[in-house]
Every structure is written in structure tokens, then in C-alpha cells.
Design a protein around this motif. Structure first.
Motif: not given
Length: 369
Positions: A111-112, A117-121, A128-129
Motif C-alpha cells: 500500500a505504501f 501517490a495520494g490514493i484514497s483508502k 493491494v488485494e
């Protein structure tokens, strides 16, 4: 994804970046890379193959932007990126030794780049999955990265490069160096499967011909900073353009023998070999002396005398399981051949050889082509 083009790349650590090489500059002895023109198509699996010190890692660092070429231009996706920073090129690089954040979980490692890059959670977790699923490590996501194996860490390094959707290419610098031999085959196969599924441009750097030939659609062989030959694994094996390619590709490498043509006969000094009139016509332009090349697996062997087949003496027998590699000698000449495991061959046994003409390669003795 991206098409990568290199145009007239020359690189000297001594000169650094300049507009052109000085007219009296010793390119051969001072440049790490010399007059390289290369193209890797979008979404392809490629390998850079060559002995240690030939310039492979320097070339990767030029593509990623870690260093800039002394002379030449680099295009990624049709855009001139020669003067752009690594971040602006959207290239991921995987090194020999896995680089992971041991105190983070595998999920945190993957996720890092997205967090930076400022991607939303809400968008990070699905991506990632997905990448973890492609790399077959979803069951590792909650594990601390410091507790997983070296092979798994290398997959995490790869995953960090793949997780950003704007990544144009993945550069792999000897990625299996520290991986246990038992796991190398599995990880290399997974890398290839990931490349095919995501259709990402990959350039795999290695000195190991087996890794290069089993991973890539196109293999580029570099020696002393120059491209020797680029093509499919089959092309490099069956149609080597130089004696270096013939010997470097294959295990064992191609037999290379000096010989001369006398009418319808090839004269190797210790023995002669009759050729057809068609082959005679094909090699007339070589002159009277040249290099004769044939791969061990293409030589036909017999323990019984056969007319027109030269006889050599067995020097070494290597049992490879399903076949044997035999080294044959005739005074100063050494030839390696493959023989079935059913043949009972001992040292000092006479062996008769046949060279199928369609399997012979001739090289100009002076220029090596």
C-alpha cells in the motif's frame, strides 16, 4: 504500459552528461555502453543477458533515470524522458536483494506507493488485494514483512512496482540471485505469469542464460557494452550471428572449429569431412578458411564405423541422467556431443560423427560474423 526506445546511447562515468563525445575520446576503453539502439515493445517480456561487467545494470539505471546517458536519448511510451527524474518516468525497479520495510506488514508494503501517490483508502485496499492475488500471496498480507522468506520478500518488491496503475515498465536486476535454488524456478514462472496477465513491459537482467531463455520473448545479449544480438530464444540458439553467441548460448555451447575448404571437403587438420555441392556453393563467399560451428545436440554419433563419418576418441563422459555429454578428441581438436543414455560409452572408445548440413553454422574467420 510502455514501449521503451534507446537511441544511440553511449555512457561514460568519466564524462558524465554531455552533448557529444569528444572527437578523440577512447570509446572502446572508456565507455561502459557504446552506440546502443534498442527497442522493447509495449507489454512484452524481455531479457538483457551478458557476462558480469558488460553494462547490463548501467543500462537499467539509465532507463529508470538513476543516471543519465553521456550521449543519446531515451523514450518511454513515445515521450523523451532522457532528462526526467525517476519519479516522472513511472518505472519500477526490482534489485538483486529484496527491499522491504520489515516493520510493516506485507499489506503495508504494497500500500505504501499508493499512499505516497495520494490514493484514497477506499481505493487502496482493492488494488493491494488484486496485486496480492496475482502474485499468489493474499495469505501473507497480515504478516510482518520481516518474517517472510527471501522469495516472498522479492515478490513484495515486485508487487510494490505493480501496484501503481501508472507503472509503465518493471526492470528486474538479477532478481533471483539470493533466492534458494529450489524456489528459483517457481518464482521465475510466477514472474512470467504475472507479466502475461498484466501485460506489463518487463526487462529482466541476468548473466544466467537459462533464466533469460525461459523467461523472455526477446533476449538481448550484451558484451563489452555493445549489443551482440537480439532475438527470440529460438533465434539465438539456432541462428547465432557471432561465435560468441554460439558458445555463450547453450549448455554446452556450440562447437567452434577452424577449418578450410578444399573442393568438396572441409579440412579440420586432424580429419576431413565431405560436403554437398549445395553447401559448397553456399560457403564460397567465405573464402578458403572460416569457423565451423555445430551444437552438441545436433551431432549424430555412432559406435560403429560409418563411411564418410570421421572417428574421434572419447576423452570424457558426463552422465546427465536422460542423456550423456561426451567430449571427443583428435590430437588438438576437442568436440562435445550429446549421446543417448542407452549408449554404453567409456573413455578411449572410438566414436564416429556426422554433422547434418542444415545444423551447421559458418562464421567469417576475420570478422566473426
Amino acid at each position: 504500459m510502455a514501449r521503451i526506445e534507446l537511441m544511440n546511447i553511449n555512457h561514460s562515468y568519466e564524462l558524465g552528461e554531455c552533448l557529444e563525445l569528444p572527437p578523440d575520446y577512447d570509446v572502446e576503453n572508456s565507455c561502459v555502453l557504446k552506440a546502443l539502439d534498442l527497442t522493447w515493445e509495449d507489454g512484452t517480456a524481455n531479457a538483457l543477458l551478458g557476462p558480469s561487467g558488460c553494462g547490463k545494470t548501467t543500462l537499467l539505471n539509465l532507463i529508470s533515470g538513476i543516471i543519465r546517458p553521456t550521449v543519446g536519448r531515451i523514450f518511454i511510451g513515445g515521450k523523451d524522458v532522457t532528462k526526467l527524474s525517476p519519479r516522472e518516468r513511472h518505472i519500477a525497479q526490482v534489485f538483486q536483494f529484496p527491499v522491504v520495510y520489515d516493520t510493516m506488514t506485507v499489506f503495508g508494503n504494497l500500500a505504501f506507493p499508493l499512499k505516497n501517490a495520494g490514493i484514497s483508502k477506499s481505493n487502496i485496499a482493492p488494488r493491494v488485494e488484486y496485486i496480492a492475488d496475482v502474485l499468489d500471496m493474499k495469505d501473507l498480507l497480515s504478516r510482518p514483512a520481516g518474517e517472510i522468506s527471501q522469495a516472498e520478500k522479492q515478490k513484495v518488491s515486485l508487487g510494490r512496482g505493480l501496484v501503481r496503475e501508472d507503472t509503465g515498465a518493471i526492470l528486474l536486476d538479477e532478481p533471483l540471485t539470493v533466492i534458494d535454488p529450489k524456489e528459483k524456478y517457481i518464482l521465475r514462472r510466477q514472474l512470467r505469469e504475472v507479466q502475461k496477465e498484466l501485460k506489463v513491459t518487463m526487462i529482466y537482467v541476468t548473466h544466467d542464460q537459462h533464466e533469460a531463455l525461459t523467461f523472455a520473448d526477446q533476449v538481448t545479449v550484451i558484451k563489452d557494452g555493445r549489443v551482440v544480438q537480439s532475438g527470440s530464444p529460438e533465434e539465438l540458439h539456432s541462428h547465432p550471428k557471432t561465435p560468441f553467441i554460439g558458445y555463450f548460448i547453450g549448455s554446452p555451447g556450440m562447437n567452434l572449429l577452424e577449418c578450410s575448404r578444399k573442393e568438396d571437403v572441409l579440412d579440420f587438420g586432424e580429419f576431413t569431412y565431405r560436403i554437398s555441392s549445395q553447401m559448397k556453393d553456399q560457403i564460397t563467399h567465405f573464402g578458403s578458411q572460416f569457423l565451423f560451428g555445430i551444437r552438441p545436440e545436433f551431432i549424430e554419433v555412432s559406435q560403429q564405423e560409418k563411411e564418410g563419418w570421421p572417428s574421434l576418441t572419447t576423452e570424457v563422459v558426463e552422465n546427465m541422467g536422460s542423456y550423456q555429454i561426451i567430449t571427443l578428441k583428435s590430437n588438438g581438436i576437442r568436440i562435445k556431443s550429446r549421446a543417448p543414455d542407452t549408449m554404453s560409452i567409456a573413455e578411449n572408445d572410438p566414436i564416429w560423427l556426422h554433422f547434418p548440413e542444415e545444423r551447421i553454422t559458418f562464421f567469417d574467420k576475420e570478422v566473426g560474423l
